[in-house]
Design an enzyme around this catalytic site. Structure first.
Site, mmCIF file in Angstrom:
data_model
loop_
_atom_site.group_PDB
_atom_site.id
_atom_site.type_symbol
_atom_site.label_atom_id
_atom_site.label_comp_id
_atom_site.label_asym_id
_atom_site.label_seq_id
_atom_site.Cartn_x
_atom_site.Cartn_y
_atom_site.Cartn_z
ATOM 1 N N LYS A 33 46.213 32.544 33.016
ATOM 2 C CA LYS A 33 45.171 31.772 33.559
ATOM 3 C C LYS A 33 44.089 31.860 34.287
ATOM 4 O O LYS A 33 44.165 33.237 34.364
ATOM 5 C CB LYS A 33 46.234 30.644 34.646
ATOM 6 N N ARG A 125 54.800 22.121 46.153
ATOM 7 C CA ARG A 125 53.511 21.872 45.569
ATOM 8 C C ARG A 125 53.534 21.084 44.617
ATOM 9 O O ARG A 125 53.116 19.908 44.321
ATOM 10 C CB ARG A 125 52.741 23.125 45.300
ATOM 11 N N TYR A 245 20.177 41.087 55.364
ATOM 12 C CA TYR A 245 19.820 39.920 56.265
ATOM 13 C C TYR A 245 20.633 39.672 57.701
ATOM 14 O O TYR A 245 21.387 40.147 57.698
ATOM 15 C CB TYR A 245 20.373 38.625 55.443
ATOM 16 N N MET A 293 23.065 38.097 47.511
ATOM 17 C CA MET A 293 23.290 37.437 46.394
ATOM 18 C C MET A 293 23.233 38.608 45.209
ATOM 19 O O MET A 293 24.143 38.327 44.288
ATOM 20 C CB MET A 293 22.325 36.313 45.763
HETATM 21 C C1 LIG Z 1 50.101 32.108 38.828
HETATM 22 C C2 LIG Z 1 51.543 32.072 38.502
HETATM 23 C C3 LIG Z 1 52.383 33.274 38.578
HETATM 24 C C4 LIG Z 1 52.192 34.526 38.445
HETATM 25 O O1 LIG Z 1 51.833 34.734 39.987
HETATM 26 P P1 LIG Z 1 51.515 36.363 40.342
HETATM 27 O O2 LIG Z 1 51.701 36.483 41.607
HETATM 28 O O3 LIG Z 1 50.070 36.624 39.949
HETATM 29 O O4 LIG Z 1 52.341 37.187 39.666
HETATM 30 C C5 LIG Z 1 53.703 32.627 38.103
HETATM 31 N N1 LIG Z 1 54.252 31.394 38.041
HETATM 32 C C6 LIG Z 1 53.467 30.311 38.191
HETATM 33 C C7 LIG Z 1 53.651 29.113 38.031
HETATM 34 C C8 LIG Z 1 52.174 30.763 38.452
HETATM 35 O O5 LIG Z 1 51.074 29.762 38.754
#
Ligand SMILES: *Cc1c(COP(=O)(O)O)cnc(C)c1O
Length: 349
Positions: A33, A125, A245, A293
């Site tokens: 993802k 969640r 800055y 930046m």
């Molecule tokens: C992103 C995610 C993972 C992987 O988690 P990591 O901590 O990066 O290994 C596993 N399961 C779900 C549902 C996720 O959203």
């Protein structure tokens, strides 16, 4: 002359082998993802080609991934409209059901689909409650078009090995599911710390990219992304002169300052504090002043360096991204996912 992220193919292979070594009996859902945690989908072939499934969050990510692979894909957010279901079927992905409103959409399918069911074991969640899950199974198992592939859940605190929620979530998961269905709950932290959580599928994310899910750096994992940028200016300033800055850093002795062509516009964290290490010519040198930046400044008084030399910001055995995350009060996940499109990505051995 600008920032480069080089993506190591051998490190990807190595990290996947660490997953297999830790969970030899589980199938692997590699989490890709957020454009493979910022590494770019088209630069992670060893993961794409050697996983059992690829996990993404949204349907747009499935669409993009389908352009490069026919491998099975798992859509974590599932679908909330019939039109999305049609699209998911067309893209041939497996769909997660995590909310009861998704049930009727799925149950009305005209074509066969593979689904995963996500249950809530305490993170609160996504995921069905135990009762909703029972209802869901009863409803869907009679539908010949629906193939229930796996039941999944997600840990809230897996990165803290001794957190009591790990045991309570695992207990809840086992209690709600049974051995006749395939099961999956382990992310990277659970893969590395608790074999009792591996079940049928493990879901590694951050460890594939060579980053430890824990506070301590794991030297069995190899950093995949190396972020670098050139020194574009060097100047000597005198005692009492400030840098950057808001003039937050002042020299207490004559100082050689290197200005490097990277900043928060590239994804280097603006909150990196004074002293955050930057690797130049094999020596760690301290960041001085605010991150801008396009630029950062580094004290190179103790080394030999010239304009055009390369600075490594993270992704080296000497300078892990975990360190940069700590110095900027964030996590490596956010830094990786935040590398911007201004950075040039290249495929490296
Ligand atoms: C992103 C995610 C993972 C992987 O988690 P990591 O901590 O990066 O290994 C596993 N399961 C779900 C549902 C996720 O959203």
């Amino acid at each position: 002359m600008h920032a480069i992220a080089s993506i190591s193919q051998s490190a990807l292979k190595h990290n996947l082998s660490v997953v297999k070594k830790n969970a030899p009996n589980a199938r692997i859902v590699s989490m890709v993802k957020a454009n493979a945690y910022g590494h770019h989908i088209d630069l992670i072939d060893p993961i794409i080609n050697h996983s059992d499934l690829l996990g993404v969050s949204e349907i747009l990510e499935v669409e993009k991934l389908r352009k490069t692979t026919n491998q099975p894909i798992l859509l974590l957010s599932g679908v909330i409209k019939d039109q999305e279901l049609q699209q998911a079927i067309k893209l041939n992905c497996q769909i997660v059901i995590h909310h009861k409103t998704q049930l009727s959409i799925i149950n009305n399918t005209k074509q066969s689909i593979d689904i995963w069911i996500k249950i809530n074991t305490g993170m609160n969640r996504l995921g069905l409650s135990t009762n909703e899950y029972k209802y869901c199974i009863k409803l869907l198992e009679n539908n010949p078009l629906i193939n229930i592939q796996c039941v999944m859940s997600h840990f809230a605190c897996a990165d803290e090995i001794n957190h009591p929620m790990n045991q309570s979530q695992l207990f809840e998961f086992k209690k709600s599911t049974h051995a006749t269905v395939k099961r999956s709950i382990a992310n990277s932290a659970a893969i590395l710390s608790n074999s009792a959580s591996h079940f049928d599928y493990v879901r590694p994310g951050i460890m594939l990219y060579g980053v430890s899910p824990f506070d301590i750096i794991n030297h069995n994992l190899k950093p995949v992304m190396q972020l670098s940028a050139p020194i574009i200016s060097i100047k000597i300033i005198k005692t009492g002169d400030s840098v950057g800055y808001s003039a937050t850093w002042t020299a207490n002795k004559p100082t050689t300052v290197a200005t490097i062509g990277i900043g928060y516009g590239d994804g280097y964290p603006r909150h990196a504090k004074n002293g955050t290490p930057v690797l130049i010519n094999n020596t760690l040198c301290p960041l001085i002043g605010r991150v801008s930046m396009d630029l950062i400044c580094v004290d190179i008084s103790n080394i030999n360096a010239s304009v055009g030399d390369n600075a490594i910001l993270w992704g080296n055995q000497q300078l892990r991204i975990e360190t940069i995350a700590k110095c900027s009060a964030t996590i490596a996940y956010e830094l990786l996912a935040g590398v911007s499109s201004r950075v040039t990505f290249i495929n490296a051995i």
